[in-house]
Design a protein around this motif. Sequence first.
Motif, PDB file in Angstrom:
ATOM      1  N   MET A   1       0.813  -1.191   0.000  1.00  0.00           N
ATOM      2  CA  MET A   1       0.000   0.000   0.000  1.00  0.00           C
ATOM      3  C   MET A   1       0.859   1.258   0.000  1.00  0.00           C
ATOM      4  SD  MET A   1      -3.125   1.080   2.447  1.00  0.00           S
ATOM      5  CE  MET A   1      -2.492   2.226   3.641  1.00  0.00           C
ATOM      6  N   LEU A   2       1.898   1.294   0.838  1.00  0.00           N
ATOM      7  CA  LEU A   2       2.764   2.470   0.902  1.00  0.00           C
ATOM      8  C   LEU A   2       3.448   2.725  -0.432  1.00  0.00           C
ATOM      9  CD1 LEU A   2       3.996   4.756   2.557  1.00  0.00           C
ATOM     10  CD2 LEU A   2       5.786   3.179   3.258  1.00  0.00           C
ATOM     11  N   SER A   3       3.905   1.674  -1.087  1.00  0.00           N
ATOM     12  CA  SER A   3       4.556   1.871  -2.386  1.00  0.00           C
ATOM     13  C   SER A   3       3.567   2.415  -3.405  1.00  0.00           C
ATOM     14  CB  SER A   3       5.198   0.572  -2.885  1.00  0.00           C
ATOM     15  OG  SER A   3       4.202  -0.393  -3.183  1.00  0.00           O
ATOM     16  N   GLY A   4       2.297   2.023  -3.307  1.00  0.00           N
ATOM     17  CA  GLY A   4       1.270   2.559  -4.196  1.00  0.00           C
ATOM     18  C   GLY A   4       1.054   4.044  -3.978  1.00  0.00           C
ATOM     19  N   VAL A   5       1.106   4.458  -2.733  1.00  0.00           N
ATOM     20  CA  VAL A   5       0.956   5.883  -2.423  1.00  0.00           C
ATOM     21  C   VAL A   5       2.150   6.654  -2.973  1.00  0.00           C
ATOM     22  CG1 VAL A   5       0.925   7.571  -0.548  1.00  0.00           C
ATOM     23  CG2 VAL A   5      -0.474   5.519  -0.377  1.00  0.00           C
ATOM     24  N   LEU A   6       3.338   6.123  -2.765  1.00  0.00           N
ATOM     25  CA  LEU A   6       4.545   6.820  -3.213  1.00  0.00           C
ATOM     26  C   LEU A   6       4.663   6.856  -4.733  1.00  0.00           C
ATOM     27  CD1 LEU A   6       7.114   5.482  -0.588  1.00  0.00           C
ATOM     28  CD2 LEU A   6       5.893   7.665  -0.573  1.00  0.00           C
ATOM     29  N   THR A   7       4.336   5.756  -5.395  1.00  0.00           N
ATOM     30  CA  THR A   7       4.451   5.718  -6.858  1.00  0.00           C
ATOM     31  C   THR A   7       3.244   6.341  -7.546  1.00  0.00           C
ATOM     32  OG1 THR A   7       3.520   3.485  -6.953  1.00  0.00           O
ATOM     33  CG2 THR A   7       5.938   3.684  -6.864  1.00  0.00           C
ATOM     34  N   GLY A   8       2.123   6.438  -6.848  1.00  0.00           N
ATOM     35  CA  GLY A   8       0.925   7.020  -7.437  1.00  0.00           C
ATOM     36  C   GLY A   8       0.882   8.533  -7.361  1.00  0.00           C
ATOM     37  N   ALA A   9       1.793   9.113  -6.618  1.00  0.00           N
ATOM     38  CA  ALA A   9       1.822  10.573  -6.495  1.00  0.00           C
ATOM     39  C   ALA A   9       2.304  11.190  -7.807  1.00  0.00           C
ATOM     40  CB  ALA A   9       2.757  10.986  -5.358  1.00  0.00           C
ATOM     41  N   PRO A  10       1.796  12.366  -8.145  1.00  0.00           N
ATOM     42  CA  PRO A  10       2.282  13.035  -9.353  1.00  0.00           C
ATOM     43  C   PRO A  10       3.793  13.273  -9.271  1.00  0.00           C
ATOM     44  CG  PRO A  10       0.350  14.159  -8.466  1.00  0.00           C
ATOM     45  CD  PRO A  10       0.756  13.126  -7.466  1.00  0.00           C
ATOM     46  N   VAL A  11       4.442  13.276 -10.424  1.00  0.00           N
ATOM     47  CA  VAL A  11       5.900  13.417 -10.491  1.00  0.00           C
ATOM     48  C   VAL A  11       6.377  14.728  -9.855  1.00  0.00           C
ATOM     49  CG1 VAL A  11       7.842  13.635 -12.101  1.00  0.00           C
ATOM     50  CG2 VAL A  11       6.070  11.944 -12.515  1.00  0.00           C
ATOM     51  N   TRP A  12       5.611  15.798 -10.009  1.00  0.00           N
ATOM     52  CA  TRP A  12       6.033  17.107  -9.517  1.00  0.00           C
ATOM     53  C   TRP A  12       6.075  17.190  -7.991  1.00  0.00           C
ATOM     54  CZ3 TRP A  12       2.490  19.350  -6.382  1.00  0.00           C
ATOM     55  CH2 TRP A  12       1.157  18.965  -6.529  1.00  0.00           C
ATOM     56  N   VAL A  13       5.450  16.238  -7.303  1.00  0.00           N
ATOM     57  CA  VAL A  13       5.400  16.271  -5.839  1.00  0.00           C
ATOM     58  C   VAL A  13       6.798  16.143  -5.242  1.00  0.00           C
ATOM     59  CG1 VAL A  13       4.645  14.925  -3.830  1.00  0.00           C
ATOM     60  CG2 VAL A  13       3.025  15.497  -5.646  1.00  0.00           C
ATOM     61  N   TRP A  14       7.634  15.294  -5.807  1.00  0.00           N
ATOM     62  CA  TRP A  14       8.950  15.019  -5.205  1.00  0.00           C
ATOM     63  C   TRP A  14       9.920  16.183  -5.380  1.00  0.00           C
ATOM     64  CZ3 TRP A  14       7.237  12.080  -1.946  1.00  0.00           C
ATOM     65  CH2 TRP A  14       6.304  11.107  -2.245  1.00  0.00           C
ATOM     66  N   PRO A  15       9.988  16.837  -6.539  1.00  0.00           N
ATOM     67  CA  PRO A  15      10.821  18.044  -6.612  1.00  0.00           C
ATOM     68  C   PRO A  15      10.315  19.159  -5.678  1.00  0.00           C
ATOM     69  CG  PRO A  15      10.363  17.243  -8.821  1.00  0.00           C
ATOM     70  CD  PRO A  15       9.533  16.425  -7.878  1.00  0.00           C
ATOM     71  N   LEU A  16       8.991  19.270  -5.553  1.00  0.00           N
ATOM     72  CA  LEU A  16       8.435  20.262  -4.622  1.00  0.00           C
ATOM     73  C   LEU A  16       8.887  19.968  -3.198  1.00  0.00           C
ATOM     74  CD1 LEU A  16       6.593  22.622  -3.846  1.00  0.00           C
ATOM     75  CD2 LEU A  16       4.695  20.974  -3.742  1.00  0.00           C
ATOM     76  N   LEU A  17       8.831  18.711  -2.800  1.00  0.00           N
ATOM     77  CA  LEU A  17       9.302  18.341  -1.461  1.00  0.00           C
ATOM     78  C   LEU A  17      10.771  18.709  -1.294  1.00  0.00           C
ATOM     79  CD1 LEU A  17       8.968  17.033   1.311  1.00  0.00           C
ATOM     80  CD2 LEU A  17       9.387  14.803   0.212  1.00  0.00           C
ATOM     81  N   GLY A  18      11.587  18.462  -2.315  1.00  0.00           N
ATOM     82  CA  GLY A  18      13.005  18.825  -2.251  1.00  0.00           C
ATOM     83  C   GLY A  18      13.213  20.315  -2.065  1.00  0.00           C
ATOM     84  N   VAL A  19      12.459  21.124  -2.801  1.00  0.00           N
ATOM     85  CA  VAL A  19      12.573  22.585  -2.676  1.00  0.00           C
ATOM     86  C   VAL A  19      12.151  23.033  -1.280  1.00  0.00           C
ATOM     87  CG1 VAL A  19      11.602  24.783  -3.487  1.00  0.00           C
ATOM     88  CG2 VAL A  19      12.336  23.064  -5.136  1.00  0.00           C
ATOM     89  N   LEU A  20      11.063  22.468  -0.770  1.00  0.00           N
ATOM     90  CA  LEU A  20      10.602  22.832   0.572  1.00  0.00           C
ATOM     91  C   LEU A  20      11.630  22.444   1.636  1.00  0.00           C
ATOM     92  CD1 LEU A  20       6.821  21.875   0.340  1.00  0.00           C
ATOM     93  CD2 LEU A  20       7.856  24.160   0.167  1.00  0.00           C
ATOM     94  N   LEU A  21      12.252  21.291   1.469  1.00  0.00           N
ATOM     95  CA  LEU A  21      13.302  20.871   2.409  1.00  0.00           C
ATOM     96  C   LEU A  21      14.490  21.837   2.374  1.00  0.00           C
ATOM     97  CD1 LEU A  21      13.290  16.999   1.992  1.00  0.00           C
ATOM     98  CD2 LEU A  21      12.800  18.283   4.090  1.00  0.00           C
ATOM     99  N   ILE A  22      14.893  22.235   1.176  1.00  0.00           N
ATOM    100  CA  ILE A  22      16.011  23.177   1.053  1.00  0.00           C
ATOM    101  C   ILE A  22      15.672  24.502   1.733  1.00  0.00           C
ATOM    102  CG2 ILE A  22      17.306  24.597  -0.607  1.00  0.00           C
ATOM    103  CD1 ILE A  22      17.181  22.105  -2.501  1.00  0.00           C
ATOM    104  N   ILE A  23      14.483  25.025   1.469  1.00  0.00           N
ATOM    105  CA  ILE A  23      14.066  26.293   2.093  1.00  0.00           C
ATOM    106  C   ILE A  23      14.036  26.154   3.603  1.00  0.00           C
ATOM    107  CG2 ILE A  23      12.124  27.887   2.377  1.00  0.00           C
ATOM    108  CD1 ILE A  23      11.449  27.320  -0.607  1.00  0.00           C
ATOM    109  N   GLY A  24      13.438  25.064   4.087  1.00  0.00           N
ATOM    110  CA  GLY A  24      13.331  24.856   5.530  1.00  0.00           C
ATOM    111  C   GLY A  24      14.674  24.663   6.205  1.00  0.00           C
ATOM    112  N   LEU A  25      15.571  23.924   5.562  1.00  0.00           N
ATOM    113  CA  LEU A  25      16.900  23.715   6.147  1.00  0.00           C
ATOM    114  C   LEU A  25      17.723  25.005   6.140  1.00  0.00           C
ATOM    115  CD1 LEU A  25      17.687  20.173   4.694  1.00  0.00           C
ATOM    116  CD2 LEU A  25      17.155  20.768   7.086  1.00  0.00           C
ATOM    117  N   ARG A  26      17.576  25.819   5.104  1.00  0.00           N
ATOM    118  CA  ARG A  26      18.278  27.115   5.065  1.00  0.00           C
ATOM    119  C   ARG A  26      17.778  28.033   6.175  1.00  0.00           C
ATOM    120  NH1 ARG A  26      18.408  30.191  -0.186  1.00  0.00           N
ATOM    121  NH2 ARG A  26      20.032  31.286   0.928  1.00  0.00           N
TER     122      ARG A  26
END
Length: 164
Positions: A1-26
């Motif tokens: 089920m978890l892999s379905g959630v992770l693979t079923g998410a739109p592609v743009w979600v993961w780069p967005l998460l990366g940008v948010l992590l960078i902003i938050g860590l800065r």
Amino acid sequence: MLSGVLTGAPVWVWPLLGVLLIIGLRAMRNRVSRVWPFTLMPLLAILAVNAVAGLRPSPELWALFAASYGAGAFIGWRFQPRWITGRDDSRVALKGEPLTLVMLLSIFLANFAAGAVTAMAPHLASSPGFQAGFTLIAGLASGLFLGRSLAILNATRSGLPKRQ
């Protein structure tokens, strides 16, 4: 089920998460920033309003959003000054803090969870408890950014600390 959630998410979600992590860590480091970007932070509320509107909310849910947004703005207004170490006309010096990272990830995870639950269990997504919890998180986190921005814009212009 978890892999379905992770693979079923739109592609743009993961780069967005990366940008948010960078902003938050800065934001966890001491820094001097321009003031004008902080005027844009309250625009995150547009995303929250859009997400809540997608729930087909009742008037009570909108009232909960307004109350949690107001509470978040008040909390942000009260806490942000402790991280402001100086200000001039166009820049602000800020201490590092983890709240930005926590709030960005809270908004991201709430929206991700809402999307996943809507896709996998629409009956749960339409339940009053789920909708109220999502609305509370979205309103509080978005309101925090408004309050923090207002505190920065209102900060006394005392000059910036000297570099060491």
